[in-house]
Scaffold this motif. Structure first.
Motif, short mmCIF file in Angstrom:
data_model
loop_
_atom_site.label_atom_id
_atom_site.label_comp_id
_atom_site.label_asym_id
_atom_site.label_seq_id
_atom_site.Cartn_x
_atom_site.Cartn_y
_atom_site.Cartn_z
N LEU A 106 46.14 34.19 21.53
CA LEU A 106 47.17 35.17 21.88
C LEU A 106 46.59 36.43 22.50
N ILE A 107 45.33 36.76 22.20
CA ILE A 107 44.71 37.99 22.73
C ILE A 107 43.58 37.65 23.70
N ARG A 108 43.59 36.45 24.26
CA ARG A 108 42.48 35.97 25.07
C ARG A 108 42.25 36.81 26.30
N HIS A 109 43.28 37.50 26.80
CA HIS A 109 43.13 38.30 28.02
C HIS A 109 42.41 39.63 27.77
N ASP A 110 42.38 40.08 26.53
CA ASP A 110 41.66 41.31 26.17
C ASP A 110 40.25 40.91 25.74
N LYS A 111 39.35 40.84 26.71
CA LYS A 111 38.00 40.33 26.43
C LYS A 111 37.24 41.23 25.45
N ALA A 112 37.44 42.53 25.54
CA ALA A 112 36.73 43.43 24.63
C ALA A 112 37.17 43.20 23.19
N LYS A 113 38.47 43.04 22.98
CA LYS A 113 38.98 42.81 21.63
C LYS A 113 38.53 41.45 21.10
N VAL A 114 38.56 40.43 21.95
CA VAL A 114 38.10 39.11 21.53
C VAL A 114 36.63 39.15 21.16
N SER B 25 16.29 39.96 9.53
CA SER B 25 15.43 38.93 10.07
C SER B 25 15.65 37.59 9.40
N LYS B 26 16.30 37.56 8.23
CA LYS B 26 16.48 36.32 7.49
C LYS B 26 17.76 35.60 7.86
N ASN B 27 18.74 36.32 8.38
CA ASN B 27 20.03 35.72 8.69
C ASN B 27 20.36 35.98 10.15
N LYS B 28 20.68 34.94 10.88
CA LYS B 28 21.01 35.06 12.29
C LYS B 28 22.50 34.89 12.48
N LYS B 29 23.07 35.75 13.29
CA LYS B 29 24.51 35.71 13.54
C LYS B 29 24.84 34.45 14.34
N ALA B 30 25.78 33.69 13.80
CA ALA B 30 26.21 32.47 14.47
C ALA B 30 27.16 32.80 15.61
N LYS B 31 27.10 32.01 16.67
CA LYS B 31 27.98 32.23 17.81
C LYS B 31 29.25 31.42 17.61
N VAL B 32 30.39 32.08 17.71
CA VAL B 32 31.68 31.42 17.53
C VAL B 32 32.16 30.93 18.88
N GLY B 33 32.38 29.62 19.01
CA GLY B 33 32.86 29.03 20.24
C GLY B 33 34.37 28.89 20.25
N LEU B 34 34.96 28.92 21.43
CA LEU B 34 36.40 28.78 21.58
C LEU B 34 36.70 27.55 22.41
N PRO B 35 37.76 26.82 22.07
CA PRO B 35 38.04 25.55 22.77
C PRO B 35 38.37 25.71 24.24
N TRP B 36 38.75 26.90 24.68
CA TRP B 36 39.07 27.08 26.10
C TRP B 36 37.89 27.67 26.89
N ASP B 37 36.74 27.84 26.25
CA ASP B 37 35.55 28.25 26.99
C ASP B 37 35.10 27.12 27.91
N VAL B 38 34.51 27.50 29.02
CA VAL B 38 34.05 26.49 29.99
C VAL B 38 32.99 25.59 29.36
N SER B 39 32.16 26.14 28.50
CA SER B 39 31.09 25.34 27.90
C SER B 39 31.62 24.22 27.02
N SER B 40 32.84 24.37 26.51
CA SER B 40 33.41 23.35 25.63
C SER B 40 33.94 22.15 26.41
N PHE B 41 33.99 22.24 27.73
CA PHE B 41 34.49 21.13 28.54
C PHE B 41 33.45 20.02 28.72
N TYR B 42 32.20 20.30 28.37
CA TYR B 42 31.12 19.35 28.64
C TYR B 42 30.44 18.96 27.34
N SER B 43 29.96 17.75 27.32
CA SER B 43 29.27 17.26 26.12
C SER B 43 27.88 17.85 25.98
N GLU B 44 27.23 18.13 27.11
CA GLU B 44 25.91 18.74 27.09
C GLU B 44 26.04 20.25 27.16
N GLN B 45 25.33 20.92 26.28
CA GLN B 45 25.40 22.38 26.21
C GLN B 45 24.13 22.98 26.80
#
Length: 324
Positions: A68-76, A131-151
């Motif tokens: 619903l807020i996908r157009h506000d890139k800063a907020k996302v 240094s012990k915990n790394k922030k995980a990257k949250v992916g979104l199903p409409w990202d271009v990277s999610s369209f392909y099996s190879e990342q």
């Protein structure tokens, strides 16, 4: 329900204080803001429920709300950062409970719980990276990277590029907070830090579910992530309303100074110049309901692409509510 509203009025006052308001906000103003926020939450739940129905399910997901807020890139970007650190904190807590907190796993004690998210408004503190915990990257199903099996492998500087592109609003808020706290003593800064923790949802999950309309607006039962996202978005709404209302009030005060005061005083006597011992302007007149109304009207102004062919008569067509 009345107790919940009274509690939320206090939370709203604290959010407004962090966003730049320094006066004692009236209950009429906070009630108006609460009604706007509640209306926005109802609209988000209704639209998210419709999106879930299109997917053939009855339960809304976090992706439905983010969509619903996908157009506000800063907020996302700020929301994904919040969810990422929330996941890091949860993982560290689980490892600490399993007996790995004292060694290389890095338990909850390794987090700086006094440091909140840089956006100054994400509800409860989610900790900072170590240094012990790394922030995980949250992916979104409409990202271009999610369209392909190879990342594509992530680059080390990829996060910095995203932060530079999308987090301009966050840096601006940090700058404003630095300016506001520059002259504070220890007691004033402690109060400011406590106000930064204000939230509609933190330790008020049951009250928030009733207030947000779960069971009435939607039959979906929210999980913790849904509640946390709504808590983040409600803080953002209050912040945007406050910042816009302060701009409205600043323009109004500037017009009064140029015109020499109110109309009934105009021409009778010259406006008195501010004295040495006069209190600050912002401390005397906090934002009022009229400033909130004008701020909400400006935030509801449609985008240019939404105004295309707006001159054509549409009968009884009514413009839908805009999410802010």
């Amino acid at each position: 329900m009345a107790d919940t509203r009274a509690k939320y009025r206090t939370e709203i006052q604290q959010m407004m204080f962090v966003s730049g308001e320094t006066g004692d906000v009236s209950s009429e103003t906070t009630t108006m803001i609460e009604n706007i926020v509640q209306q926005q939450v109802w609209e988000m739940l209704r639209r998210a429920t419709d999106l879930a129905a299109r997917r053939g399910v009855r339960t809304i997901s976090t992706d439905d709300l983010i969509f619903l807020i996908r157009h506000d890139k800063a907020k996302v970007s700020r929301l994904l950062t919040f969810l990422s650190w929330k996941d890091v904190r949860k993982s560290a807590k689980d490892s600490d409970e399993k007996g790995g907190g004292g060694g290389d796993a890095g338990g909850v004690d390794d987090f700086d719980l006094a440091a909140n998210d840089p956006t100054l408004g994400t509800g409860p503190s989610v900790g900072t990276r170590n240094s012990k915990n790394k922030k995980a990257k949250v992916g979104l199903p409409w990202d271009v990277s999610s369209f392909y099996s190879e990342q594509v492998p992530e680059r080390e500087d990829e996060e910095d590029e995203e932060a530079e592109e999308m987090n301009a609003a966050t840096l601006q808020r940090l700058k404003q907070a630095d300016e506001r706290t520059k002259g504070m003593n220890a007691e004033e800064y402690l109060h400011f830090s406590e106000c930064r923790q204000a939230s509609f949802t933190f330790r008020k999950g049951k009250r928030f579910r009733e207030w947000a309309g779960f069971g009435a607006v939607t039959d979906s039962k929210p999980n913790d992530d849904i509640v946390d996202i709504l808590g983040f978005l409600t803080y953002e709404i209050v912040t945007l309303l406050t910042e816009e209302a302060l701009e409205v009030k600043a323009a109004e005060d500037a017009l009064k100074r140029e015109s020499g005061g109110d109309e009934e005083k105009r021409g009778r006597k010259r406006r008195r110049e501010p004295g040495l011992f006069d209190p600050p302007e912002e401390a005397r007149t906090p934002v009022g309901p009229k400033h909130i109304q004008e701020a909400y009207r400006r935030l509801q102004k449609p985008d240019l692409k939404s105004r295309y062919m707006h001159h054509i008569p549409k009968g009884n067509w009514r413009r839908p509510l805009k999410l802010i």
